[in-house]
Structures are given as C-alpha cells and as structure tokens.
Scaffold this motif. Structure first.
Motif, PDB file in Angstrom:
ATOM      1  N   ASP A 155       5.643 -14.107   0.253  1.00 16.45           N
ATOM      2  CA  ASP A 155       5.332 -12.768   0.744  1.00 16.45           C
ATOM      3  C   ASP A 155       4.329 -12.095  -0.191  1.00 16.45           C
ATOM      4  O   ASP A 155       4.461 -12.179  -1.424  1.00 16.45           O
ATOM      5  N   SER A 180       5.681  -4.757   1.779  1.00 14.72           N
ATOM      6  CA  SER A 180       5.820  -6.184   2.040  1.00 14.72           C
ATOM      7  C   SER A 180       4.968  -6.543   3.252  1.00 14.72           C
ATOM      8  O   SER A 180       5.067  -5.901   4.307  1.00 14.72           O
ATOM      9  N   SER A 182       5.204  -9.235   4.987  1.00 15.21           N
ATOM     10  CA  SER A 182       6.011  -9.895   6.016  1.00 15.21           C
ATOM     11  C   SER A 182       6.734  -8.882   6.897  1.00 15.21           C
ATOM     12  O   SER A 182       6.879  -9.093   8.105  1.00 15.21           O
ATOM     13  N   SER A 183       7.186  -7.776   6.317  1.00 12.65           N
ATOM     14  CA  SER A 183       7.865  -6.744   7.113  1.00 12.65           C
ATOM     15  C   SER A 183       6.924  -5.630   7.539  1.00 12.65           C
ATOM     16  O   SER A 183       7.271  -4.815   8.396  1.00 12.65           O
ATOM     17  N   ASN A 184       5.711  -5.565   6.914  1.00 10.71           N
ATOM     18  CA  ASN A 184       4.696  -4.563   7.246  1.00 10.71           C
ATOM     19  C   ASN A 184       5.236  -3.144   7.104  1.00 10.71           C
ATOM     20  O   ASN A 184       5.019  -2.285   7.969  1.00 10.71           O
ATOM     21  N   CYS A 185       5.965  -2.882   5.998  1.00  8.11           N
ATOM     22  CA  CYS A 185       6.474  -1.532   5.776  1.00  8.11           C
ATOM     23  C   CYS A 185       6.691  -1.287   4.283  1.00  8.11           C
ATOM     24  O   CYS A 185       6.761  -2.224   3.483  1.00  8.11           O
ATOM     25  N   ARG A 187       9.090   0.439   1.207  1.00 10.52           N
ATOM     26  CA  ARG A 187      10.472   0.805   0.908  1.00 10.52           C
ATOM     27  C   ARG A 187      10.579   1.255  -0.541  1.00 10.52           C
ATOM     28  O   ARG A 187       9.836   0.793  -1.417  1.00 10.52           O
TER      29      ARG A 187
END
Length: 364
Positions: A155, A180, A182-185, A187
């Motif tokens: 990632d 990230s 892979s998650s496109n967000c 946190r």
C-alpha cells in the motif's frame, strides 16, 4: 516460414530490462505484450531490476517558481521541464512531498494532492486532509508530509503532520493523519508530541519508514524520528555517539541507507558553516552501525556553502553526488577525498529542493 514461438517467461525476462518509453511503445506489438506490460507484477519486476542495476534514475528539482524539472542523474544533462497534473494555465506551482517507486507526491497551492507517475503520465488526485486542531491562542503552525510504500500491506501511504505552538513557550498541539491508496481515504492516528525542526522539509523514506528531524523542546538538540509505514508508529533513532556540539541535522536516503548530514557552526548564523559530516546507517536501527562516509571542511573544498546533502552513489559506488546550496551539484570521490566536477545546471533558474526518481511502470 513457421512462426517462432518464444516462451512467455523468456519474453518477460527480456522486456523488463528495457526502458519505460520503449515498453509503452511495445504495447502495440500484440495483445499478449500489452497484457504483460500492463501487469502489476511485471511493473514490480521492472522496478526491482532498475533499482538493483541503478539505471533509469533521474533528479527532480523544484524551481523557485514551483515548477518541476527532470535531470538525468549520472550525466547531469538532458534537463527538461515536467508538465505535472496540478499545473494550470495560471499556476505551475507544485510542492514536492516525496518520491517512491517512480511516483511523485505533489501538492498545489489549493491543497490538492496528486500521486503521479511522470513516465506513464497517470495520476490520482485527492484533497489534503482538513486540520482539526483547536488552536485557541496557538498562532504559529505548519503542516509537513511524507510519502512511501509499505511492502507488508502492499500500500502507498501519505503522512500528514500538523503542528501548532505558542511563540513564547514549548506548548504544542499536533495532529497526524494517514492517507492509504488502497482505501482512498484519510484517517486519524496517534499524535506526535515532538517538535518538528524544519517546517519546509518533508519526510525522508528509508527502510520502510519516514524520517524527520525533531527535538524534545524547540531549542534543544536535534533528534531523528521515524514513522514506520507498517505499524504506523513513531520511534526515535539513536544518533552516532561521537557527535560534537553546536550542530544541525538533515536526513536523506542514500543508496538504500538512511543518511545523516551533520553541519557544525562557528557562530550563530546558518552561513557560519565550518565542517560538514555525512554518515550512513549500515544496519538500520543499530546505533553502532553509523559510519562516517564524508567529512568536508569549508575552507578546503567549497567556498561559501550553507549546506550539503548527499543524493546518490555513482554506478560503481566510489563517488557520491552532493547537492550544495540551491543550484549546484558535485561528485565527491570517496577514495581521493576530493570534490570533482562542480557544476550548476546551465540555463536553469535557481531551485529549492530535489527528489530522486526511478523511471517505472508503477500505477496506483
């Protein structure tokens, strides 16, 4: 004439040794070749070969106007301007947040972020994370970033650290977020309670971690903090045990090692540089493995430099390319202990900051 059939693994073995521009053209040869070259596993194989061979490497300086350049590493020739995805008709500014596996992380004045592969011209755009710190009387602050690839989770991650502080004491508030691919967000993760020494310097990627120069208090001795991209935790790295006093630190990645530039000062001003040492950590995380690679006295080598940063080894690893001040490069011979071929980039405006880039097929 009968068609000669070459086994797939032989074709792959040949193609992954070629340059990206050739491979992009060869996608037109056949559907099989196109499918092979577009395969993420082939992109990783091609990248691995380039990194091991030390080929397909270039420098990406950022001009004082915010524009990006590409310079062939070993010759320091073939200078060309890069047209990046954040560039508009009125504004070509892009802050260089980091480089990894052929990808550049860029940021515009409007807080737009792009993860961009200049070789394939493909990119992903997203906004920076909003800073949620309740500032109160905290009037001064800044945000720094770091970009890297976590091999464990496969990632790409972008670290954003915001820090605000009082002007007359050592109170700070910090906020850390991770993007990230892979998650496109974004946190939120744990806060970071050390002072970041340089507000215009982003994290340095080495050994699956991003590195920053920090301190326990704003005016105390500098330290090096590492953010592990896998565990997403911070730790302090131990410095060489024989450093003097009255110095500043910079960190870089050099030939796969974490590198430390120690600049000693005669006076209180940054232009009073007297001596510069460059160290590499041969075994990551082991204090005893710090090895002094270069020691430069200003009076002996370079007249009037403010800082020196190592960029890369030569092909046979007997020289180190140094970036000096804002517009000069030079090769330092590790055997003769002399500087060779000092040069600037003729016809190129002054620039601020430079990243290493390996030409790759990597996509997000």
């Amino acid at each position: 004439m009968a068609t000669l059939s070459v086994p797939h693994d032989i074709v792959s073995e040949i193609l992954h040794r070629l340059g990206v521009n050739d491979l992009l053209r060869f996608k037109c040869v056949s559907k099989a070749w196109c499918s092979l070259i577009d395969d993420p596993d082939f992109a990783k194989l091609h990248l691995s070969h380039s990194l091991k061979a030390g080929t397909n490497l270039s420098l990406v300086p950022r001009g004082l106007d915010g524009g990006l350049l590409s310079v062939e590493l070993h010759s320091l020739k073939r200078v060309r301007r890069l047209k990046h995805p954040l560039e508009s008709y009125h504004d070509k500014f892009a802050d260089l947040l980091g480089s990894c596996n052929g990808l550049l992380a860029l940021m515009s004045r409007r807080d737009e972020i792009s993860l961009w592969n200049p070789s394939t011209r493909k990119s992903r755009m997203f906004p920076a994370a909003a800073v949620e710190i309740s500032r109160g009387r905290l009037r001064r602050g800044f945000v720094v970033y770091g970009f890297g690839y976590d091999r464990i989770s496969d990632d790409y991650k972008l670290l954003q650290m915001a820090q605000y502080y009082f002007s007359n004491d050592d109170s700070i508030k910090s906020e850390v977020k991770v993007y990230s691919s892979s998650s496109n967000c974004w946190r939120r993760i744990q806060d970071f309670n050390f002072y970041i020494k340089y507000k215009l310097v982003h994290g340095v990627l080495a050994n699956n971690a991003l590195h920053f120069v920090v301190s326990r208090m704003r005016r105390s001795e500098p330290l090096v903090a590492a953010f592990d991209l896998g565990t997403e935790e911070f730790r302090l790295l131990e410095l060489p045990d024989c450093l003097g006093t009255g110095f500043s630190l910079n960190v870089r990645a050099l030939g796969g090692y974490l590198s430390l530039t120690v600049s000693y000062y005669l006076g209180v001003h940054v232009w009073d540089v007297h001596d510069t040492e460059i160290w590499v950590m041969k075994e990551y995380g082991v204090r005893e493995s710090w090895t002094k690679l270069i020691s430069i006295k200003q009076s002996e080598f370079i007249l009037g430099f403010n800082y020196v940063l190592p960029l890369a080894f030569s092909n046979n690893a007997d020289k180190v390319l140094l970036y000096v001040d804002r517009n000069k490069f030079m090769w330092y011979d590790l055997r003769s202990r002399r500087v060779e071929n000092e040069r600037d980039l003729g016809g190129v405006p002054r620039f601020q900051g430079v990243e290493m880039l390996v030409v790759s097929l990597v996509a997000l």
